[in-house]
Design an enzyme around this catalytic site. Structure first.
Site, PDB file in Angstrom:
ATOM      1  N   LYS A   1       2.881 -12.882  -4.432  1.00 19.54           N
ATOM      2  CA  LYS A   1       3.106 -11.785  -5.379  1.00 19.54           C
ATOM      3  C   LYS A   1       2.373 -10.519  -4.941  1.00 19.54           C
ATOM      4  O   LYS A   1       1.788  -9.821  -5.748  1.00 19.54           O
ATOM      5  CB  LYS A   1       2.667 -12.217  -6.774  1.00 19.54           C
ATOM      6  CG  LYS A   1       3.441 -13.437  -7.277  1.00 19.54           C
ATOM      7  CD  LYS A   1       3.149 -13.741  -8.715  1.00 19.54           C
ATOM      8  CE  LYS A   1       3.869 -14.956  -9.202  1.00 19.54           C
ATOM      9  NZ  LYS A   1       5.304 -14.931  -9.041  1.00 19.54           N
ATOM     10  N   CYS A   2       2.446 -10.232  -3.665  1.00 21.52           N
ATOM     11  CA  CYS A   2       1.727  -9.109  -3.069  1.00 21.52           C
ATOM     12  C   CYS A   2       2.740  -8.105  -2.541  1.00 21.52           C
ATOM     13  O   CYS A   2       3.862  -8.473  -2.187  1.00 21.52           O
ATOM     14  CB  CYS A   2       0.860  -9.649  -1.922  1.00 21.52           C
ATOM     15  SG  CYS A   2      -0.006  -8.405  -0.942  1.00 21.52           S
ATOM     16  N   GLY A   3       2.353  -6.851  -2.484  1.00 26.39           N
ATOM     17  CA  GLY A   3       3.222  -5.848  -1.890  1.00 26.39           C
ATOM     18  C   GLY A   3       3.534  -6.134  -0.428  1.00 26.39           C
ATOM     19  O   GLY A   3       4.529  -5.652   0.104  1.00 26.39           O
TER      20      GLY A   3
END
Length: 170
Positions: free
Chosen positions: A42-44
């Site tokens: 769930k990271c850019g």
């Protein structure tokens, strides 16, 4: 090269669990070039999974693997269970490279694998704590860290690909 050829201070001699349970035998990568990457769903930077998988596919037959190491230390961006992580990586990015159990890469509970990695400096001279998800450590065939790349470095960036190819050729 055999497992016994790997030095005692090699990251490949550290015990760690596999994502789906049981031990992840890092010794099986003795004699290979390995890119160790702390990953998060769930990271850019999560789209880097695409490039990591392409690297894994492109060079696997030459003795290369990506090793994904899930970590939830950066803003809780890897909150899922092992099953959720595996399902996400497979369904969303088609990941086939091996993944370890979720670990801490910084702090007093830093996994011993990262104890062996973080002392190595990147091209800019930075060593120490992992800065963010998707920091990359390249391990040569002899089991020693040979390069470190910042989280923002694309997996298919020319400098990273060149480092992999140099180690595979040597």
């Amino acid at each position: 090269m055999t497992t016994s050829d790997i030095t005692d201070d090699s990251p490949l001699t550290v015990g760690i669990g596999a994502l789906q349970g049981g031990p992840a035998d890092l010794g099986q990568y003795a004699g290979q070039v390995v890119l160790v990457v702390n990953v998060a769903s769930k990271c850019g930077l999560t789209p880097q999974y695409t490039g990591l998988e392409r690297l894994h596919e492109r060079y696997a037959d030459r003795g290369f693997t990506v090793l994904g190491v899930p970590c939830n230390q950066f803003l809780g961006q890897e909150p899922g269970s092992a099953e959720e992580i595996a399902a996400f990586c497979s369904a969303t990015y088609g990941v086939t490279f091996p993944m370890t159990e979720k670990v801490e890469v910084n702090g007093e509970n830093r996994h011993p694998l990262y104890e062996r990695l973080v002392g190595f400096a990147d091209a800019g001279g930075y060593s120490g704590d992992v800065r963010w998800n998707f920091e990359k450590f390249l391990i040569g065939r002899d089991g020693r860290v040979v390069a470190r790349f910042a989280p923002q470095t694309d997996p298919e960036a020319p400098e990273l690909v060149a480092a992999i190819e140099e180690r595979l050729a040597g």
